[in-house]
Design a protein around this motif. Sequence first.
Motif, short mmCIF file in Angstrom:
data_model
loop_
_atom_site.label_atom_id
_atom_site.label_comp_id
_atom_site.label_asym_id
_atom_site.label_seq_id
_atom_site.Cartn_x
_atom_site.Cartn_y
_atom_site.Cartn_z
N HIS A 1 0.83 -1.20 0.00
CA HIS A 1 0.00 0.00 0.00
C HIS A 1 0.86 1.25 0.00
O HIS A 1 0.62 2.20 -0.75
N HIS A 2 1.88 1.25 0.84
CA HIS A 2 2.76 2.41 0.96
C HIS A 2 3.45 2.71 -0.38
O HIS A 2 3.52 3.87 -0.81
N LEU A 3 3.94 1.67 -1.03
CA LEU A 3 4.63 1.85 -2.30
C LEU A 3 3.69 2.40 -3.38
O LEU A 3 4.07 3.28 -4.16
N GLU A 4 2.46 1.89 -3.40
CA GLU A 4 1.50 2.39 -4.40
C GLU A 4 1.15 3.84 -4.11
O GLU A 4 1.05 4.66 -5.03
N LEU A 5 0.98 4.17 -2.85
CA LEU A 5 0.64 5.55 -2.50
C LEU A 5 1.75 6.51 -2.92
O LEU A 5 1.48 7.58 -3.47
N LYS B 1 4.39 12.06 8.03
CA LYS B 1 5.85 11.97 8.19
C LYS B 1 6.26 10.81 9.09
O LYS B 1 7.45 10.47 9.16
N PHE B 2 5.29 10.20 9.76
CA PHE B 2 5.61 9.08 10.66
C PHE B 2 5.61 7.74 9.92
O PHE B 2 5.90 6.70 10.52
N ALA B 3 5.29 7.73 8.64
CA ALA B 3 5.14 6.47 7.90
C ALA B 3 6.47 5.90 7.43
O ALA B 3 6.53 4.75 6.98
N GLU B 4 7.54 6.69 7.50
CA GLU B 4 8.86 6.23 7.07
C GLU B 4 9.90 6.65 8.09
O GLU B 4 9.70 7.62 8.83
N SER C 1 3.56 -0.67 19.50
CA SER C 1 2.20 -0.64 18.96
C SER C 1 1.35 0.41 19.65
O SER C 1 0.62 1.17 19.01
N ILE C 2 1.45 0.47 20.97
CA ILE C 2 0.69 1.48 21.73
C ILE C 2 1.14 2.88 21.35
O ILE C 2 0.31 3.80 21.15
N ALA C 3 2.46 3.07 21.19
CA ALA C 3 2.98 4.39 20.82
C ALA C 3 2.51 4.81 19.43
O ALA C 3 2.07 5.95 19.22
N LEU C 4 2.57 3.88 18.48
CA LEU C 4 2.15 4.20 17.11
C LEU C 4 0.65 4.47 17.02
O LEU C 4 0.21 5.36 16.28
N PHE C 5 -0.13 3.71 17.77
CA PHE C 5 -1.57 3.96 17.79
C PHE C 5 -1.86 5.34 18.38
O PHE C 5 -2.74 6.06 17.89
N GLY C 6 -1.10 5.71 19.41
CA GLY C 6 -1.28 7.03 20.01
C GLY C 6 -0.96 8.14 19.03
O GLY C 6 -1.69 9.15 18.94
N ILE C 7 0.11 7.98 18.26
CA ILE C 7 0.46 8.97 17.24
C ILE C 7 -0.65 9.07 16.20
O ILE C 7 -1.07 10.15 15.79
N SER C 8 -1.14 7.90 15.77
CA SER C 8 -2.20 7.85 14.76
C SER C 8 -3.45 8.56 15.24
O SER C 8 -4.04 9.38 14.53
N GLU C 9 -3.86 8.27 16.46
CA GLU C 9 -5.12 8.78 17.00
C GLU C 9 -5.02 10.24 17.41
O GLU C 9 -5.89 11.06 17.09
N PRO D 1 13.94 8.06 8.74
CA PRO D 1 14.67 9.14 8.04
C PRO D 1 15.36 8.70 6.76
O PRO D 1 15.74 9.53 5.94
N TRP D 2 15.53 7.40 6.57
CA TRP D 2 16.21 6.88 5.38
C TRP D 2 15.23 6.38 4.32
O TRP D 2 15.62 5.77 3.35
N GLY D 3 13.94 6.63 4.55
CA GLY D 3 12.94 6.28 3.55
C GLY D 3 12.41 4.87 3.64
O GLY D 3 11.72 4.41 2.72
N ASN D 4 12.69 4.15 4.74
CA ASN D 4 12.16 2.80 4.89
C ASN D 4 10.76 2.86 5.50
O ASN D 4 10.58 3.39 6.60
N PRO D 5 9.73 2.35 4.80
CA PRO D 5 8.36 2.37 5.35
C PRO D 5 8.25 1.51 6.61
O PRO D 5 9.02 0.56 6.81
N MET D 6 7.29 1.82 7.44
CA MET D 6 7.07 1.06 8.66
C MET D 6 6.73 -0.41 8.36
O MET D 6 7.03 -1.30 9.16
N GLY D 7 6.14 -0.66 7.19
CA GLY D 7 5.83 -2.03 6.81
C GLY D 7 7.06 -2.91 6.73
O GLY D 7 7.01 -4.11 7.03
N VAL D 8 8.19 -2.33 6.33
CA VAL D 8 9.44 -3.10 6.26
C VAL D 8 9.85 -3.56 7.66
O VAL D 8 10.26 -4.70 7.86
N TYR D 9 9.72 -2.66 8.63
CA TYR D 9 10.06 -3.02 10.01
C TYR D 9 9.10 -4.06 10.56
O TYR D 9 9.48 -4.93 11.35
N GLY D 10 7.83 -3.96 10.16
CA GLY D 10 6.86 -4.97 10.58
C GLY D 10 7.24 -6.35 10.07
O GLY D 10 7.19 -7.34 10.81
#
Length: 415
Positions: A32-36, A61-64, A114-122, A66-75
């Motif tokens: 999804h990230h790559l298509e977007l 800006k939280f989706a990658e 996960s809790i931290a990322l959900f907090g940022i999202s919300e 600083p080196w351009g790696n999407p969060m999905g890669v870390y997942g």
Amino acid sequence: MEQREEKFKNLLLLGSILAVLGIGLSIYSLLHHLELKQAGATSFACNINDTLSCDDIANSKFAEDPWGNPMGVYGIGYFLGLFALLITARVKENLRQDALQAYSVMVGIGVVVSIALFGISEFVIGKICPTCVGVYAVTLMQAAVLFFTRDAVPKPWSMKSITNGGWYGIIALVATVAVYQVVKPASTRNFKPDNPMSQEEVQKHMEKLGASRGESPILASLDPTPSPSVKIDFTAYSGLGEDYRKGSDDAKVKIVEFADYQCPSCATASKVMKALHADMGDKVLIVFKNFPLDSTCNPTMQSKMHPFACEAAIMTRCAAQVGKFWELNERIFDNYRDIDSTRLVAWAKDVGLNDDQIKQCKASPDIVKKIQDDVKQANEAGLTGTPTIFINGRKYNGAVDPETLKQVVEALLNS
């Protein structure tokens, strides 16, 4: 002892299933990230409404990193590391203590992240990504499984064991990031998606830009000079075929929109253009051009990102032969999530085409050449995603809504 072994088997089975599920969700998130980043918007199922929108989260800006790696890669790397630790505990009994203690620590880290990322999202972005929520849920389920099978983790706990086992997880994560850097697709030429600015930031930017050019802030949303590559063909005998349009050909303000029929933002822009035409009438000419995100007819695309976009573009030009271009155009955009070959043919018949006309039109090389010429114009003009709008040849960088566009039109009419 038997009870501990039974709990270990449960941990191994359930933990492995959840790790594989987490990898799958992370791969979906990455795709999804790559298509977007390539298209500017997606038709992924995780875009449900204004609040539940993975597009908005992936655009932040939280989706990658600083080196351009999407969060999905870390997942992917994280869940792969968990899976590797469970398999190690299964096949190497002498490493079971190291592997399971490291696994436990990684699960704990996953819960905190996960809790931290959900907090940022919300609370920071104000949107929810359904796919991300799925990843967080899998992580919490991993923690629940670990809690109920905690007796399977050998004791005593030691930093040495955690460190020894932790290398498996670290290697999996680093290897995933390294592989991504090697195989990640190159961005489509000219696509430069930016993180969205707040309305206040946009206003300040436009005021500053307008002052530097001697223009009103609203006209600062236009590039300073027109692009010579964006041309309007008014008859079937000019260029590679007629451009379909609304309004007066003699209008002082001419808007050219490049769009893709499976692009959610383009569907929204279609309604905006319809409302603008209803409001402004012949004061403005609105022209539709194609930029399908589909390698079938767009040579600048690397894949069939939107697999029916070319077919839809061809079908609307077919409908134009019986004077029904705009009717089919609106029908497709109203149902962009449901596009497939069967529906496109059915919709074309609804507006008056018959089987022979559809067959002949789809086989016409002239129509494809016209669509490819649209693509060529867009790329030469610096297309940055879909939709991209040019007003009097100048690329428009402002909000695509009726009121803002109306202000730009009125400013141009009065200039």
